[in-house]
Design an enzyme around this catalytic site. Sequence first.
Site, PDB file in Angstrom:
ATOM      1  N   GLY A 188      -5.948  11.153  -3.627  1.00  0.00           N
ATOM      2  CA  GLY A 188      -5.267  10.158  -2.531  1.00  0.00           C
ATOM      3  C   GLY A 188      -5.071  10.609  -1.215  1.00  0.00           C
ATOM      4  O   GLY A 188      -4.964  10.501  -0.141  1.00  0.00           O
ATOM      5  N   ASP A 202      -7.264   3.853   8.537  1.00  0.00           N
ATOM      6  CA  ASP A 202      -7.559   4.313   7.443  1.00  0.00           C
ATOM      7  C   ASP A 202      -8.603   3.855   6.560  1.00  0.00           C
ATOM      8  O   ASP A 202      -8.404   4.495   5.569  1.00  0.00           O
ATOM      9  CB  ASP A 202      -6.564   2.840   7.237  1.00  0.00           C
ATOM     10  CG  ASP A 202      -4.907   3.121   8.215  1.00  0.00           C
ATOM     11  OD1 ASP A 202      -4.125   4.428   7.742  1.00  0.00           O
ATOM     12  OD2 ASP A 202      -4.297   2.347   7.843  1.00  0.00           O
ATOM     13  N   GLY A 234      -4.769  -4.579  -4.893  1.00  0.00           N
ATOM     14  CA  GLY A 234      -4.053  -4.662  -3.520  1.00  0.00           C
ATOM     15  C   GLY A 234      -4.534  -5.173  -2.355  1.00  0.00           C
ATOM     16  O   GLY A 234      -5.818  -5.352  -1.717  1.00  0.00           O
ATOM     17  N   THR A 292       2.057   4.856  14.212  1.00  0.00           N
ATOM     18  CA  THR A 292       2.954   4.574  13.103  1.00  0.00           C
ATOM     19  C   THR A 292       4.240   3.625  13.389  1.00  0.00           C
ATOM     20  O   THR A 292       3.438   2.961  14.315  1.00  0.00           O
ATOM     21  CB  THR A 292       3.086   6.084  12.535  1.00  0.00           C
ATOM     22  OG1 THR A 292       3.515   5.381  10.999  1.00  0.00           O
ATOM     23  CG2 THR A 292       4.392   6.684  13.220  1.00  0.00           C
ATOM     24  N   ASN A 310      -4.500  -8.990  -5.904  1.00  0.00           N
ATOM     25  CA  ASN A 310      -3.491  -8.808  -6.268  1.00  0.00           C
ATOM     26  C   ASN A 310      -2.655  -9.535  -7.045  1.00  0.00           C
ATOM     27  O   ASN A 310      -2.513 -10.837  -6.550  1.00  0.00           O
ATOM     28  CB  ASN A 310      -3.333  -9.354  -4.988  1.00  0.00           C
ATOM     29  CG  ASN A 310      -2.040  -8.750  -3.403  1.00  0.00           C
ATOM     30  OD1 ASN A 310      -1.944  -7.642  -3.773  1.00  0.00           O
ATOM     31  ND2 ASN A 310      -1.437  -9.444  -2.943  1.00  0.00           N
ATOM     32  N   LYS A 350       2.402  -0.213  15.444  1.00  0.00           N
ATOM     33  CA  LYS A 350       0.763  -0.629  14.813  1.00  0.00           C
ATOM     34  C   LYS A 350       0.093  -2.150  15.317  1.00  0.00           C
ATOM     35  O   LYS A 350      -0.498  -2.459  15.801  1.00  0.00           O
ATOM     36  CB  LYS A 350       0.311  -0.479  12.887  1.00  0.00           C
ATOM     37  CG  LYS A 350       0.431   0.762  13.107  1.00  0.00           C
ATOM     38  CD  LYS A 350       0.223   1.139  11.620  1.00  0.00           C
ATOM     39  CE  LYS A 350      -0.223   2.513  10.784  1.00  0.00           C
ATOM     40  NZ  LYS A 350      -0.440   2.916   9.850  1.00  0.00           N
ATOM     41  N   THR A 401       0.045 -11.249  -5.455  1.00  0.00           N
ATOM     42  CA  THR A 401      -0.058 -12.449  -4.552  1.00  0.00           C
ATOM     43  C   THR A 401      -1.010 -12.852  -4.435  1.00  0.00           C
ATOM     44  O   THR A 401      -1.772 -12.275  -3.300  1.00  0.00           O
ATOM     45  CB  THR A 401       0.847 -12.264  -4.130  1.00  0.00           C
ATOM     46  OG1 THR A 401       2.129 -11.651  -3.590  1.00  0.00           O
ATOM     47  CG2 THR A 401       1.322 -14.105  -2.836  1.00  0.00           C
ATOM     48  N   GLY A 423      -1.042  -3.799   3.894  1.00  0.00           N
ATOM     49  CA  GLY A 423      -2.031  -3.685   4.812  1.00  0.00           C
ATOM     50  C   GLY A 423      -2.091  -2.497   4.616  1.00  0.00           C
ATOM     51  O   GLY A 423      -3.527  -2.120   5.406  1.00  0.00           O
ATOM     52  N   ALA A 424      -2.612  -1.270   3.804  1.00  0.00           N
ATOM     53  CA  ALA A 424      -3.301  -0.552   3.706  1.00  0.00           C
ATOM     54  C   ALA A 424      -4.904  -0.935   2.525  1.00  0.00           C
ATOM     55  O   ALA A 424      -6.011  -1.005   2.591  1.00  0.00           O
ATOM     56  CB  ALA A 424      -3.193   0.836   2.526  1.00  0.00           C
TER      57      ALA A 424
HETATM   58  P1  ATR Z   1       0.853  -0.902   2.828  1.00  0.00           P
HETATM   59  O1  ATR Z   1       1.352  -1.072   3.670  1.00  0.00           O
HETATM   60  O2  ATR Z   1       1.440   0.673   1.891  1.00  0.00           O
HETATM   61  O3  ATR Z   1      -0.154  -1.137   2.310  1.00  0.00           O
HETATM   62  P2  ATR Z   1       2.280  -2.964   1.398  1.00  0.00           P
HETATM   63  O4  ATR Z   1       1.673  -4.445   3.138  1.00  0.00           O
HETATM   64  O5  ATR Z   1       3.877  -3.338   1.605  1.00  0.00           O
HETATM   65  O6  ATR Z   1       2.124  -1.863   1.976  1.00  0.00           O
HETATM   66  O7  ATR Z   1       1.670  -3.629   0.451  1.00  0.00           O
HETATM   67  C1  ATR Z   1       1.638  -3.604  -1.287  1.00  0.00           C
HETATM   68  C2  ATR Z   1       0.831  -3.237  -2.228  1.00  0.00           C
HETATM   69  O8  ATR Z   1       1.514  -3.027  -3.393  1.00  0.00           O
HETATM   70  C3  ATR Z   1       0.386  -5.273  -2.071  1.00  0.00           C
HETATM   71  O9  ATR Z   1      -0.745  -5.493  -2.142  1.00  0.00           O
HETATM   72  C4  ATR Z   1       1.441  -5.889  -2.892  1.00  0.00           C
HETATM   73  O10 ATR Z   1       1.090  -6.685  -3.346  1.00  0.00           O
HETATM   74  P3  ATR Z   1       2.212  -8.126  -2.893  1.00  0.00           P
HETATM   75  O11 ATR Z   1       1.133  -8.983  -1.891  1.00  0.00           O
HETATM   76  O12 ATR Z   1       1.941  -9.637  -4.029  1.00  0.00           O
HETATM   77  O13 ATR Z   1       3.040  -8.049  -2.844  1.00  0.00           O
HETATM   78  C5  ATR Z   1       1.771  -4.576  -4.276  1.00  0.00           C
HETATM   79  N1  ATR Z   1       2.270  -4.160  -4.699  1.00  0.00           N
HETATM   80  C6  ATR Z   1       3.842  -3.862  -4.315  1.00  0.00           C
HETATM   81  N2  ATR Z   1       4.140  -3.523  -5.681  1.00  0.00           N
HETATM   82  C7  ATR Z   1       3.918  -4.261  -7.048  1.00  0.00           C
HETATM   83  C8  ATR Z   1       4.140  -4.490  -7.995  1.00  0.00           C
HETATM   84  N3  ATR Z   1       5.065  -4.338  -8.601  1.00  0.00           N
HETATM   85  N4  ATR Z   1       3.304  -5.705  -8.262  1.00  0.00           N
HETATM   86  C9  ATR Z   1       1.671  -5.400  -7.988  1.00  0.00           C
HETATM   87  N5  ATR Z   1       1.954  -5.300  -6.521  1.00  0.00           N
HETATM   88  C10 ATR Z   1       2.780  -4.666  -6.100  1.00  0.00           C
END
Ligand code: ATR
Length: 268
Positions: free
Chosen positions: A249, A113, A137, A72, A161, A76, A163, A140-141
């Site tokens: 989940g 995952d 999204g 973890t 996503n 990773k 971004t 990472g996940a």
């Molecule tokens: P994890 O490992 O749990 O997947 P992460 O890699 O930080 O965590 O990914 C978080 C995801 O939630 C990303 O897709 C992020 O979008 P960005 O790539 O644009 O950052 C999305 N996310 C988190 N907060 C958000 C918000 N307020 N609005 C829209 N998307 C969000």
Amino acid sequence: MAATLDVTGRTRVYGCIADPIDHVRAPMVFNPLFEDRGIDAVMVPVHVAPDRLGEAVAGLKAQLNFGGMAVTVPHKLCLMELCDEVGRQGQLVGAVNAVKFDSRRRMIGDNFDGAGFVAGMRAEGYEVGGRSVLQLGAGGAGRAIAFALADAGVSRLVIHNRTREKAEELASAVLTAYPEVPVSVGDADPDGCDILVNTTSIGLHSEDPLPLDGSLLRADLLVAEIIMIPERTKLLEAAIEKGAKVHYGRHMLDHQIELIGEFLGCFP
Ligand code: ATR
């Protein structure tokens, strides 16, 4: 914890590597399973700082009764670099969440995952193969789940996503690995899709908004979350209100535990 009281020289030892270590849950999940199933094994927390990872791996390799470990944060990615062999999903995702030592003490890693998510859906009676999916999204996940959905043979995968460039990069990587799967970047609109999967972190906090416009949810949609707490996120509440089927989940973690246990060889 009864399992640790029965540890003998024959007990197989597994680990869960992390830094910080206090929060790790894997030993609390695996040890009761070992006990319930009568398996002579124990999982211990392995606290290793990132700058000592190489040394720690060398030590664990030399420890002949150490079978492998759940991996973890923050190891990773770096642990993948130290593996002698990495499974396909681990290579695609670029991170491992389990590593094992084979009979020659070579370190083999993989990532479960996404496979855990797909296995959880299947166990609940939801086949993803042949279905069209909108994934919210590309973190990472989300990365692990997108590859696993493609591997399971979805008929279409649309990734949205916040971004956009990250969604584009992921869509292009999925398409390269699975050219037969139509993958695109799109809006947060499940029109034309059978399944909506939220892989963003939106929903973890009570003040979070919905990750998409709630009026776009439909009764014939299956809405899946990977957030475990709260179990009923705002998205799942909204989906239930619309009469949609929902997938919680916790199933992803439950099934990942089984897959990791099989991979490590601790569940015969
Ligand atoms: P994890 O490992 O749990 O997947 P992460 O890699 O930080 O965590 O990914 C978080 C995801 O939630 C990303 O897709 C992020 O979008 P960005 O790539 O644009 O950052 C999305 N996310 C988190 N907060 C958000 C918000 N307020 N609005 C829209 N998307 C969000």
